[in-house]
Write a protein that holds these residues in place. Structure first.
Motif, PDB file in Angstrom:
ATOM      1  N   GLY A 100       0.785  -1.222   0.000  1.00 42.46           N
ATOM      2  CA  GLY A 100       0.000   0.000   0.000  1.00 42.46           C
ATOM      3  C   GLY A 100       0.816   1.272   0.000  1.00 42.46           C
ATOM      4  O   GLY A 100       0.308   2.318  -0.369  1.00 42.46           O
ATOM      5  N   SER A 101       2.107   1.209   0.391  1.00 38.12           N
ATOM      6  CA  SER A 101       2.899   2.449   0.464  1.00 38.12           C
ATOM      7  C   SER A 101       3.374   2.855  -0.911  1.00 38.12           C
ATOM      8  O   SER A 101       3.680   2.014  -1.750  1.00 38.12           O
ATOM      9  CB  SER A 101       4.147   2.243   1.314  1.00 38.12           C
ATOM     10  N   TYR A 102       3.488   4.165  -1.120  1.00 39.35           N
ATOM     11  CA  TYR A 102       3.989   4.661  -2.405  1.00 39.35           C
ATOM     12  C   TYR A 102       5.499   4.620  -2.394  1.00 39.35           C
ATOM     13  O   TYR A 102       6.152   5.642  -2.645  1.00 39.35           O
ATOM     14  CB  TYR A 102       3.615   6.133  -2.596  1.00 39.35           C
ATOM     15  N   ASN A 103       6.061   3.470  -2.126  1.00 34.38           N
ATOM     16  CA  ASN A 103       7.498   3.406  -1.929  1.00 34.38           C
ATOM     17  C   ASN A 103       8.130   2.966  -3.238  1.00 34.38           C
ATOM     18  O   ASN A 103       8.790   1.945  -3.309  1.00 34.38           O
ATOM     19  CB  ASN A 103       7.749   2.382  -0.801  1.00 34.38           C
ATOM     20  N   TYR A 104       7.919   3.711  -4.337  1.00 30.58           N
ATOM     21  CA  TYR A 104       8.218   3.196  -5.663  1.00 30.58           C
ATOM     22  C   TYR A 104       9.646   2.741  -5.849  1.00 30.58           C
ATOM     23  O   TYR A 104       9.895   1.716  -6.459  1.00 30.58           O
ATOM     24  CB  TYR A 104       7.878   4.224  -6.741  1.00 30.58           C
ATOM     25  N   ASP A 391       3.639  -0.535 -17.532  1.00 30.73           N
ATOM     26  CA  ASP A 391       4.745   0.249 -16.954  1.00 30.73           C
ATOM     27  C   ASP A 391       4.339   1.106 -15.765  1.00 30.73           C
ATOM     28  O   ASP A 391       5.194   1.705 -15.147  1.00 30.73           O
ATOM     29  CB  ASP A 391       5.393   1.217 -17.965  1.00 30.73           C
ATOM     30  N   SER A 392       3.065   1.192 -15.458  1.00 29.22           N
ATOM     31  CA  SER A 392       2.715   2.065 -14.334  1.00 29.22           C
ATOM     32  C   SER A 392       2.720   1.240 -13.046  1.00 29.22           C
ATOM     33  O   SER A 392       2.147   0.155 -13.004  1.00 29.22           O
ATOM     34  CB  SER A 392       1.339   2.671 -14.598  1.00 29.22           C
ATOM     35  N   PRO A 393       3.375   1.734 -11.975  1.00 32.84           N
ATOM     36  CA  PRO A 393       3.502   0.928 -10.754  1.00 32.84           C
ATOM     37  C   PRO A 393       2.248   0.907  -9.882  1.00 32.84           C
ATOM     38  O   PRO A 393       2.231   0.242  -8.864  1.00 32.84           O
ATOM     39  CB  PRO A 393       4.645   1.610 -10.002  1.00 32.84           C
ATOM     40  N   VAL A 394       1.205   1.652 -10.296  1.00 31.08           N
ATOM     41  CA  VAL A 394      -0.022   1.683  -9.504  1.00 31.08           C
ATOM     42  C   VAL A 394      -1.019   0.781 -10.186  1.00 31.08           C
ATOM     43  O   VAL A 394      -1.312   0.975 -11.360  1.00 31.08           O
ATOM     44  CB  VAL A 394      -0.584   3.125  -9.473  1.00 31.08           C
ATOM     45  N   MET A 395      -1.545  -0.217  -9.478  1.00 31.04           N
ATOM     46  CA  MET A 395      -2.574  -1.023 -10.130  1.00 31.04           C
ATOM     47  C   MET A 395      -3.771  -1.215  -9.226  1.00 31.04           C
ATOM     48  O   MET A 395      -3.676  -1.875  -8.195  1.00 31.04           O
ATOM     49  CB  MET A 395      -2.045  -2.366 -10.589  1.00 31.04           C
ATOM     50  N   PRO A 396      -4.918  -0.622  -9.590  1.00 31.67           N
ATOM     51  CA  PRO A 396      -6.136  -0.851  -8.835  1.00 31.67           C
ATOM     52  C   PRO A 396      -6.838  -2.112  -9.326  1.00 31.67           C
ATOM     53  O   PRO A 396      -6.996  -2.304 -10.522  1.00 31.67           O
ATOM     54  CB  PRO A 396      -6.988   0.378  -9.127  1.00 31.67           C
ATOM     55  N   ARG A 435      -6.185  -0.849  -4.134  1.00 32.14           N
ATOM     56  CA  ARG A 435      -5.091  -0.278  -4.911  1.00 32.14           C
ATOM     57  C   ARG A 435      -3.767  -0.861  -4.460  1.00 32.14           C
ATOM     58  O   ARG A 435      -3.430  -0.847  -3.283  1.00 32.14           O
ATOM     59  CB  ARG A 435      -5.071   1.229  -4.739  1.00 32.14           C
ATOM     60  N   ILE A 436      -2.991  -1.337  -5.411  1.00 35.12           N
ATOM     61  CA  ILE A 436      -1.696  -1.943  -5.112  1.00 35.12           C
ATOM     62  C   ILE A 436      -0.615  -1.042  -5.670  1.00 35.12           C
ATOM     63  O   ILE A 436      -0.683  -0.630  -6.826  1.00 35.12           O
ATOM     64  CB  ILE A 436      -1.598  -3.333  -5.769  1.00 35.12           C
ATOM     65  N   CYS A 437       0.404  -0.740  -4.855  1.00 39.64           N
ATOM     66  CA  CYS A 437       1.543   0.051  -5.331  1.00 39.64           C
ATOM     67  C   CYS A 437       2.780  -0.825  -5.235  1.00 39.64           C
ATOM     68  O   CYS A 437       3.170  -1.248  -4.145  1.00 39.64           O
ATOM     69  CB  CYS A 437       1.745   1.277  -4.446  1.00 39.64           C
ATOM     70  N   ILE A 438       3.392  -1.067  -6.375  1.00 36.41           N
ATOM     71  CA  ILE A 438       4.566  -1.938  -6.421  1.00 36.41           C
ATOM     72  C   ILE A 438       5.797  -1.114  -6.103  1.00 36.41           C
ATOM     73  O   ILE A 438       5.885   0.052  -6.477  1.00 36.41           O
ATOM     74  CB  ILE A 438       4.698  -2.555  -7.822  1.00 36.41           C
ATOM     75  N   SER A 439       6.770  -1.747  -5.419  1.00 39.20           N
ATOM     76  CA  SER A 439       7.978  -1.010  -5.065  1.00 39.20           C
ATOM     77  C   SER A 439       9.188  -1.736  -5.623  1.00 39.20           C
ATOM     78  O   SER A 439       9.141  -2.927  -5.897  1.00 39.20           O
ATOM     79  CB  SER A 439       8.038  -0.909  -3.542  1.00 39.20           C
ATOM     80  N   ALA A 440      10.288  -0.999  -5.781  1.00 41.07           N
ATOM     81  CA  ALA A 440      11.511  -1.642  -6.261  1.00 41.07           C
ATOM     82  C   ALA A 440      12.110  -2.531  -5.188  1.00 41.07           C
ATOM     83  O   ALA A 440      12.953  -3.372  -5.472  1.00 41.07           O
ATOM     84  CB  ALA A 440      12.531  -0.588  -6.680  1.00 41.07           C
TER      85      ALA A 440
END
Lengths: 487, 154
Positions: A100-104, A391-396, A435-440
């Motif tokens: 959930g964190s925007y820790n891209y 390519d977008s790291p945000v996926m709802p 909402r899922i935020c993927i991180s490196a």
């Protein structure tokens, strides 16, 4: 599917009204608040959604965490005593996978290059400058930060603020006033809406990411103003975002920029989620879509998503930033961004550009791209409805049904995966989503575990709206691919 | 089977759910199922059931469309506090497709109810009164009009 969603909303509404009704006859005449002459904080009907909707599932939102927002973090467990009262403050916490964190780019926790420098800066400059930029709040770090960001983003100068929301809501009223026109995308963030309402300009909304509708509105408004008021608009600003946080979609920047050039409107690009996350060197949506940064007049961004810090910036030409520095209240009166946070941003940018001597930045960028694409394609294959561009790291993941929001959230937490779910009014009534935020910093094993859990919970809650790609077809396809490659 | 829902340009979260596809069909299906429910619970004639459905529909829609004002959440800071739901939909534009549909539904219900009760007296009077009030309230001339101060602001 629509029918069950509407029916469920009707039920929630019906029960809410029923409970309100019974409360009015059974409870209120007997409660004894001695508040004669005080106005109510909320009107009865205004608070309806909060009381009868949000509070019933409030353990799914605002969960406190007990560690840095890395790939795995500690989520404090909440205990529900009674439905509408405040939840107790417990002490137990459990380690969960953080989706959930925007820790891209993974700067959200200890970093071997950034953190020692931040601690050094904390010792040298202390945690806060305790003053506004124009009084005594500009240190050498602030000056270096503005130069660094300007070079990174590709504009002449940059002005930095301590808070991302305040950047939008205090800059837009300075840029445009009464007699101007703001055309903003229908899914723009609340900070932009706030700034636009505060500016006093006329506001028109165009359909999300539809350049043809934008052109139609521009033509309509310019013609209407000339004929009705007999004088032209003072200024027209079109406000769009790089990646829309609730959709994961990337804006159609080249078409919008060409339309704005044609009708002489300014472009204001909010890159809160896209700076540092997309583009070959992480320079955002302009690099990703191949648009010259000189064509976008005002570029705004925040540092809380990809750089692991806080604050926001505005990048533009020298004259624009000079004007803003003289007029913006957030610059003149608000406390400047704290010096260690500024140092974190500078170090993060250096890592991304590879100026720290290693290629960790390039690795992070490649990893987030691979992770996002892998995760998205796997979710599609499982049959989920996932929004957002490649390519977008945000996926709802679409849930639609309001009862599935708490079900999905609680089941996932039970399996130690923490996911942010969003419902009304942040999203339209029928389009609730997780909402899922993927991180490196997510490794492949983390993603595979997440996929397993989401797959299981998805089966339980019934959100696999599309048929899953059968596995046998996949193996055949892979077999053909390998055959071709080996040739 | 899956309809692509384009995001709308309606900023008012209270009414924009009505612009998505599937609402009209769901509305009609809910009315039909409530008729079946009334028939099975009360064991009355179909005509009486339609009359009950029509009058219940009148009460529910009067209360939710034309009586309740404002929005059920505080985010928009009360800019719609003086407008009923009917006055809020489609941003106040009159004679849109949504409004025409919502005006036709009570009329059709009235026709079905009066036909199936063979235009007999007590039901006919109640049905006619209900449909008259419903349709008059939905006229474009009644936008923001409060007769005798009923439902006016304090």
């Amino acid at each position: 599917m629509y029918f069950s969603t509407y029916l469920s909303c009707c039920l929630i509404l019906g029960f809410g009204h029923l409970r309100d009704f019974f409360r009015r006859i059974l409870v209120l005449p007997f409660t004894d608040y001695n508040l004669q002459g005080y106005a109510p904080i909320f009107l009865d009907h205004e608070d309806f959604y909060m009381r009868r909707g949000y509070h019933r599932v409030q353990d799914c939102f605002s969960r406190p965490i007990a560690s840095a927002p890395d790939a795995w973090f500690d989520v404090v467990e909440k205990v529900r005593d009674d439905e509408e009262k405040v939840l107790d403050r417990p002490t137990k916490s459990r380690k969960c996978l953080n989706l959930g964190s925007y820790n891209y780019l993974g700067f959200g926790s200890f970093d071997e290059y950034c953190t020692p420098r931040v601690i050094e800066s904390l010792k040298k400059f202390s945690a806060s400058t305790c003053s506004s930029r124009v009084d005594a709040g500009t240190t050498s770090v602030h000056v270096e930060l503005e130069e660094c960001v300007a070079k990174y983003v590709g504009k002449h100068s940059v002005i930095v603020f301590g808070m991302g929301y305040a950047t939008n809501s205090s800059i837009i009223p300075i840029l445009i006033g009464k007699g101007g026109l703001i055309i903003s995308d229908s899914l723009n963030h609340n900070s932009i809406i706030n700034g636009a309402r505060g500016s006093g300009a006329n506001i028109r909304i165009f359909q999300h990411n539809t350049p043809s509708h934008l052109e139609r509105i521009l033509r309509e408004e310019i013609a209407k103003r000339q004929t009705k008021a007999h004088k032209p608009w003072k200024k027209i600003i079109v406000i769009i975002e790089g990646i829309y946080s609730m959709e994961g979609e990337i804006c159609k920047l080249p078409e919008i920029v060409s339309i704005c050039k044609k009708y002489k409107a300014y472009v204001y690009l909010d890159e809160a989620h896209s700076i540092g996350a997309i583009g070959n060197t992480g320079r955002g949506v302009c690099e990703h879509l191949g648009v010259n940064t000189a064509d976008v007049d005002i570029m705004m961004g925040t540092f809380s998503k990809s750089f692991g810090s806080c604050g926001g910036y505005i990048a533009g030409s020298k004259e624009l930033i000079q004007y803003l520095k003289h007029h913006c209240p957030a610059h003149l009166y608000a406390t400047s961004i704290s010096t260690p946070s500024a140092q974190q941003i500078i170090s993060a940018i250096k890592v991304i550009l590879g100026e720290d001597g290693s290629n960790r930045g390039a690795q992070k960028l490649a990893r987030i791209r691979d992770n996002s694409n892998f995760f998205r394609s796997e979710l599609w294959k499982m049959g989920f409805k996932v929004l957002g561009d490649y390519d977008s790291p945000v996926m709802p993941i679409m849930l639609y049904h309001p009862a599935k929001i708490p079900a999905f959230s609680r089941e996932c937490l039970r399996e130690n995966v923490a996911i942010a779910v969003v419902g009304f009014p942040a999203t339209p009534l029928m389009l609730a989503r997780a909402r899922i935020c993927i991180s490196a910093s997510h490794s492949k094993q983390d993603l595979i575990k997440a996929l397993e859990v989401i797959g299981k919970v998805g089966d339980l809650t019934g959100i696999k709206y599309f048929p899953a790609t059968p596995k046998k077809q996949e193996e055949e396809r892979d077999g053909i691919k390998i055959g071709c490659c080996s040739m | 089977m899956y309809v692509r829902a384009l995001p709308t340009t309606d900023v008012n979260r209270n009414t924009e759910w009505f612009t998505y596809p599937g609402v009209w069909t769901t509305y009609i299906i809910i009315i039909f199922f409530s008729w079946l429910l009334v028939l099975s619970v009360f064991h009355c004639s179909p005509g009486m059931a339609w009359t009950i459905v029509h009058l219940a529909h009148f009460t529910v829609t009067y209360h939710s469309f034309h009586w309740k004002k404002g929005t059920p959440f505080g985010d928009d800071q009360g800019i719609y506090n003086r407008l009923t739901w009917w006055e809020q939909i489609d941003n106040g534009k009159q004679l849109t497709r949504n409004r025409k549909f919502l005006t036709v539904v009570p009329i059709v219900l009235y026709l079905i109810a009066s036909h199936t009760t063979d235009y007999q007296h007590p039901m006919l009077f109640l049905n006619t009164l209900a449909v008259f009030v419903m349709v008059v309230m939905k006229f474009p001339h009644m936008h923001k009009v409060r007769i005798f101060g009923i439902n006016g602001d304090q």
